[in-house]
Design a protein around this motif. Structure first.
Motif, short mmCIF file in Angstrom:
data_model
loop_
_atom_site.label_atom_id
_atom_site.label_comp_id
_atom_site.label_asym_id
_atom_site.label_seq_id
_atom_site.Cartn_x
_atom_site.Cartn_y
_atom_site.Cartn_z
N ILE A 27 2.39 2.55 3.55
CA ILE A 27 1.65 2.94 4.57
C ILE A 27 2.79 2.90 5.87
O ILE A 27 2.60 3.51 7.02
N GLY A 28 3.37 1.74 6.02
CA GLY A 28 4.18 1.20 7.19
C GLY A 28 5.07 2.43 7.54
O GLY A 28 5.25 2.68 8.64
N THR B 260 -2.43 -2.46 10.24
CA THR B 260 -2.43 -1.28 10.91
C THR B 260 -3.68 -1.37 11.80
O THR B 260 -4.61 -2.04 11.44
N THR C 260 0.75 -1.35 -0.09
CA THR C 260 -0.11 0.04 -0.14
C THR C 260 0.85 1.18 -0.04
O THR C 260 1.58 1.63 0.77
N PHE D 48 -5.76 0.71 11.92
CA PHE D 48 -7.23 1.21 11.41
C PHE D 48 -7.80 0.16 10.96
O PHE D 48 -9.02 0.11 10.82
N TYR D 49 -7.09 -0.90 10.35
CA TYR D 49 -7.73 -2.19 9.80
C TYR D 49 -8.28 -3.25 10.53
O TYR D 49 -9.25 -4.03 10.20
N VAL E 219 4.45 -3.83 8.26
CA VAL E 219 3.27 -2.93 8.35
C VAL E 219 2.36 -3.08 7.13
O VAL E 219 2.35 -2.15 6.64
N ALA E 220 1.64 -3.86 6.63
CA ALA E 220 0.59 -3.89 5.59
C ALA E 220 -0.42 -3.28 6.07
O ALA E 220 -0.59 -3.10 7.40
N LEU E 221 -1.10 -2.88 5.00
CA LEU E 221 -2.56 -2.38 5.36
C LEU E 221 -3.36 -2.87 6.49
O LEU E 221 -3.83 -2.32 7.43
N LYS E 222 -3.36 -4.15 6.20
CA LYS E 222 -4.45 -4.95 7.08
C LYS E 222 -3.93 -5.06 8.59
O LYS E 222 -4.59 -5.37 9.21
#
Ligand SMILES: Cc1cc2nc3c(=O)[nH]c(=O)nc-3n(C[C@H](O)[C@H](O)[C@H](O)COP(=O)(O)O)c2cc1C
Lengths: 123, 503
Positions: A118-119, B15, A90, B17-18, B10-13
């Protein structure tokens, strides 16, 4: 549409382009082009990726598509890269310049541009 | 340098947030190209419609939706299966399915995101509803301020028609269904179901008394089922994955997930989809990442101008329809506005009431005149002229307006005032008795003062002041003339030494 079989045939034909299967060398790039993304400047990012992919001769391997809102407003424009058998990457707060580097280093070179992910941008 | 090996740490999933989210309605948003019907089909799109038309009776469909426990996502939370079952048995030559995409709550954008990211799931849900209730025609009422949603929905309708997923004899079943878009001009009252239908008919968008309910006499006088975008967006998944799957999520009386548009004083603004029963604390502290600038959480407003606020003490209440109603807020359609210590609750109430005063259609007196009277009292209080009897007067008016207004707009308009009086009474009293706005928002109750100890007499504030209210010379501390001060805050923003404060 005449039957469920006809529908299933379309599904099976297209499925691999949306969900890249393990072992495939294809890459799918999606750019968030909902109202929020466009307002944050996603259109030039989308155009830059399309152009750069073309220039780099990656047209057969990489597909670039628009998509809706991923939900993370403050990180727009957002670009996600899907590769077979891998966690998606991402990219956040993208610009046309950053997009160039992503095409060059990640899509062509195979190495994600860590600092745009994003990380690396959580704080 | 971050090691390249680590790029996916830190993949989006992963975080915060997700992590706590669960995507049912938004499952395709951010995944598929919304202008490609093939990509929707690739994600099992239209399989539910196919299943319904080839393997289920209309009664089976209604039973499945009823058993799932799905309730309307447009705010009221009426059980969707029950709504459909009221319309299905009504005999008429023409019936309609209407989708409410008016989305009038200030700050809400859930429905827009669904239409922009996955328009086919709404079309599919509507077609399934049409089969269940025996309707062959649908309308989507979208506000014209959503041009991208309108464009993508139109493309989706056209493509579905081209492929024979709308039109005649779908899946060879003999079932016909087609639909059209109607644009709304952005009046809040047109989100109310009867006003919406009146507006589709080309008349002035005003509500009408119920009964007769739309299920009996709706659009063009025909039996009509009207649901919200998000409600329809759940339907195909329920059919495909089963009522039990859906009912396994959420709380006893609120099943499935809810999409919220998270905004206001919160680090991660955005669109979140959480299972019903998640607490506000989870949403604010984990998903939302907390309040920025080290400020303290004060309250969250749900349900927009019809809703109420959830104060900090109630942060651990599991969010569902009934719990929110019990604490004087409401689920609403999904706007979630976070407020911190710098927000004045009287001012917030005034803002929402100002909105309903503007948006009242004027057809009935309690709403047209009553809300304006309430607003005048709030203006009086924030101007520093309030009396304690004003609180009683507000509450009296509120009850009267709620009990006597024609439609939901007036019946709910007093809610933000009532809920702030209930939860933040001391803040009202501070305005009325002490003539102070504790949050420092209400201008008439504010004074800007320069602390002579901290003032370096640089003169920056004097230059910033547009009203020539600041005097002083180099070497002597500056001071503000309260008579001339217009309370614009320019000096406050300019001072580098923190010498100016709001009192
Ligand atoms: C003033 C007012 C505004 C409303 N605005 C909306 C809206 O923007 N979208 C919506 O779906 N429902 C809105 N509603 C609720 C609708 O009247 C209706 O209950 C709802 O669309 C039914 O769909 P559901 O059962 O799927 O929730 C509004 C109601 C009132 C009284």
């Amino acid at each position: 549409m005449k039957s469920l079989e006809e529908l299933n045939a379309i599904r099976d034909k297209v499925r691999d382009t949306v969900v890249i299967p393990d072992g495939s060398d294809k890459i799918r790039v999606v750019v968030g082009l909902a109202t929020c993304g466009i307002a944050a400047g996603a259109k030039p990012v989308f155009n830059a990726i399309v152009d750069e992919v073309e220039k780099a001769g990656l047209g057969d391997k990489v597909s670039v598509v628009q998509t809706g809102c991923i939900g993370i407003c403050q990180f727009e424009p957002v670009v996600e890269v899907f590769e077979g058998g891998k966690e998606k990457t991402t990219y956040v707060k993208m610009t046309a310049e950053k997009a160039q580097r992503v095409v060059e280093e990640h899509l062509k070179g195979g190495k994600p541009v860590v600092e745009y992910t994003i990380g690396a941008n959580l704080n | 340098m971050i090691d390249n090996q680590d790029f996916n740490n830190v993949a989006l999933k992963d975080t915060p947030f997700y992590k706590a989210q669960e995507r049912v309605v938004l499952r395709n948003c951010g995944v598929i190209d919304p202008e490609s019907i093939e990509e929707y089909i690739a994600m099992d799109g239209y399989a539910a419609l196919g299943k319904v038309l080839t393997q289920m009776t209309p009664d089976d469909v209604i039973k499945c939706v009823s058993d799932s426990g799905l309730r309307g996502r447009g705010g009221g939370g009426f059980p969707t299966g029950r709504k459909w079952s009221l319309c299905a048995p009504v005999q008429a030559p023409q019936k309609y399915v209407v989708c409410n995409a008016d989305e009038g709550d200030p700050g809400a954008f859930m429905d827009r995101s669904v239409l922009e990211g996955d328009p086919h799931c709404v079309i599919e849900g509507m077609a399934i509803c049409g089969y269940a209730i025996g309707a062959t025609k649908g309308f989507v009422y979208v506000r014209a301020e959503y041009p991208i949603a309108v464009k993508r929905l139109q493309i989706a309708i056209d493509k579905a028609r081209e492929m024979g997923l709308l039109g005649k004899n779908i899946f060879g079943s003999g079932f016909d269904f087609d639909m059209e878009i109607r644009l709304g001009a952005g009046a809040f009252v047109c989100g109310e179901e009867t006003a919406l239908m009146t507006s589709i008919e080309g008349k002035r968008g005003e509500p009408r008394p119920r009964p007769p309910y739309p299920a009996i006499k709706g659009l063009y006088g025909c039996p009509t089922t009207e649901n919200n975008v998000e409600t329809f967006a759940n339907v195909a998944q329920i059919i495909l994955r089963g009522a039990e799957w859906f009912a396994s999520k959420g709380t006893e009386k609120s099943k499935g997930t809810k999409v919220f548009a998270l905004g206001g004083k919160i680090k991660n603004t955005g669109l979140v989809e959480i299972p019903m029963g998640t607490t506000l604390r989870e949403i604010i502290e984990n998903i939302g990442g907390g309040i920025p600038n080290g400020k303290k959480f004060k309250a969250a407003q749900t349900g927009g101008p019809s809703g109420g606020c959830i104060p900090a003490e109630k942060m651990d209440v599991p969010i569902d329809y009934d719990n929110l109603t019990a604490i004087g807020a409401m689920m609403g359609s999904g706007g979630l506005i976070v407020m911190d210590e710098d927000n004045c609750m009287v001012d917030i109430a005034k803002f929402f009431l100002g909105f309903t005063v503007d948006e009242s259609c004027g057809k009935c007196t309690p709403c047209r005149v009553g809300t304006r009277r309430m607003l005048e009292i709030l203006e009086k209080i924030t101007a520093g002229n309030g009396e304690m009897s004003d609180l009683e007067e507000l509450e009296k008016l509120a009850e009267y307006i709620k009990a006597n207004s024609l439609c939901g707009l007036g019946q709910t308009a007093p809610n933000p005032v009532l809920s702030t009086i209930k939860n933040f009474r001391e803040e009202y009293i501070a305005h009325i008795v002490d003539k102070k706005c504790p949050a420092g928002v209400c201008k008439n109750l504010l004074r800007y003062v320069i602390d002579p100890e901290k003032c370096k007499s640089c003169g920056m504030c004097k230059r910033a002041c547009p009203a020539d209210a600041i005097s002083g010379e180099r070497g002597v501390p500056y001071s503000i003339d309260p008579e001339k001060c217009v309370k614009c805050g320019a000096c406050y923003a300019t001072c580098k030494f923190g010498a100016i404060s709001k009192q």
